[in-house]
Motif scaffolding. Structure first.
Motif, mmCIF file in Angstrom:
data_model
loop_
_atom_site.group_PDB
_atom_site.id
_atom_site.type_symbol
_atom_site.label_atom_id
_atom_site.label_comp_id
_atom_site.label_asym_id
_atom_site.label_seq_id
_atom_site.Cartn_x
_atom_site.Cartn_y
_atom_site.Cartn_z
ATOM 1 N N PHE A 24 6.803 6.770 0.168
ATOM 2 C CA PHE A 24 5.968 6.122 -1.029
ATOM 3 C C PHE A 24 4.471 6.628 -0.804
ATOM 4 C CE2 PHE A 24 5.183 2.955 2.194
ATOM 5 C CZ PHE A 24 3.865 2.872 2.348
ATOM 6 N N ARG A 25 3.836 6.585 -1.825
ATOM 7 C CA ARG A 25 2.481 7.245 -1.979
ATOM 8 C C ARG A 25 1.492 5.963 -2.284
ATOM 9 N NH1 ARG A 25 3.086 10.999 -5.209
ATOM 10 N NH2 ARG A 25 3.231 12.630 -3.706
ATOM 11 N N ASP A 26 0.474 5.704 -1.307
ATOM 12 C CA ASP A 26 -0.433 4.633 -1.535
ATOM 13 C C ASP A 26 -1.482 5.247 -2.502
ATOM 14 O OD1 ASP A 26 -1.539 2.157 -0.899
ATOM 15 O OD2 ASP A 26 -2.670 2.772 0.602
ATOM 16 N N VAL A 27 -2.214 4.098 -2.825
ATOM 17 C CA VAL A 27 -3.455 4.224 -3.755
ATOM 18 C C VAL A 27 -4.439 5.279 -3.106
ATOM 19 C CG1 VAL A 27 -3.046 2.111 -5.023
ATOM 20 C CG2 VAL A 27 -4.628 2.257 -2.989
ATOM 21 N N ASP A 28 -4.416 5.343 -1.696
ATOM 22 C CA ASP A 28 -5.437 6.410 -1.125
ATOM 23 C C ASP A 28 -4.805 7.823 -1.219
ATOM 24 O OD1 ASP A 28 -3.144 6.513 0.767
ATOM 25 O OD2 ASP A 28 -4.475 5.768 2.466
ATOM 26 N N GLY A 29 -3.722 8.203 -1.996
ATOM 27 C CA GLY A 29 -3.073 9.301 -2.021
ATOM 28 C C GLY A 29 -2.152 9.954 -0.842
#
Length: 90
Positions: A43-48
């Motif tokens: 998955f990709r977090d909101v931090d990129g």
């Protein structure tokens, strides 16, 4: 290695329930035995940044909660790697 709060992964990112959102990249089955299926989630977090997490899911998930016994989930930062595949020339 980065630790994420279980509630953050489930409530904020919708993982692993919502596998069709902007955070989900890939979910693969690694092993199945004794009624449990081991998954690897990318998955990709909101931090990129992109991370890998593992979780177990029962084959018959009625009242299932991912990472049920964990307050925090250890995730490894990952990067994609391109590979070369050889195919027959037509």
């Amino acid at each position: 290695m980065k630790k994420f709060k279980r509630e953050y992964l489930i409530e904020e990112l919708g993982l692993p329930y919502s596998l069709c959102n902007e955070y989900f990249i890939e979910d693969t089955i690694d092993y199945a035995d004794c009624g449990l299926v081991d998954h690897t989630l990318i998955f990709r977090d909101v931090d990129g940044k992109t991370y890998r997490a593992s979780y177990d899911k029962p084959e018959e998930p009625e009242d299932w909660t991912p990472w049920e016994d964990e307050e925090e989930v250890e995730c490894q930062e990952v990067v994609p790697v391109k590979t070369i595949k050889w195919v027959d020339k037509k």
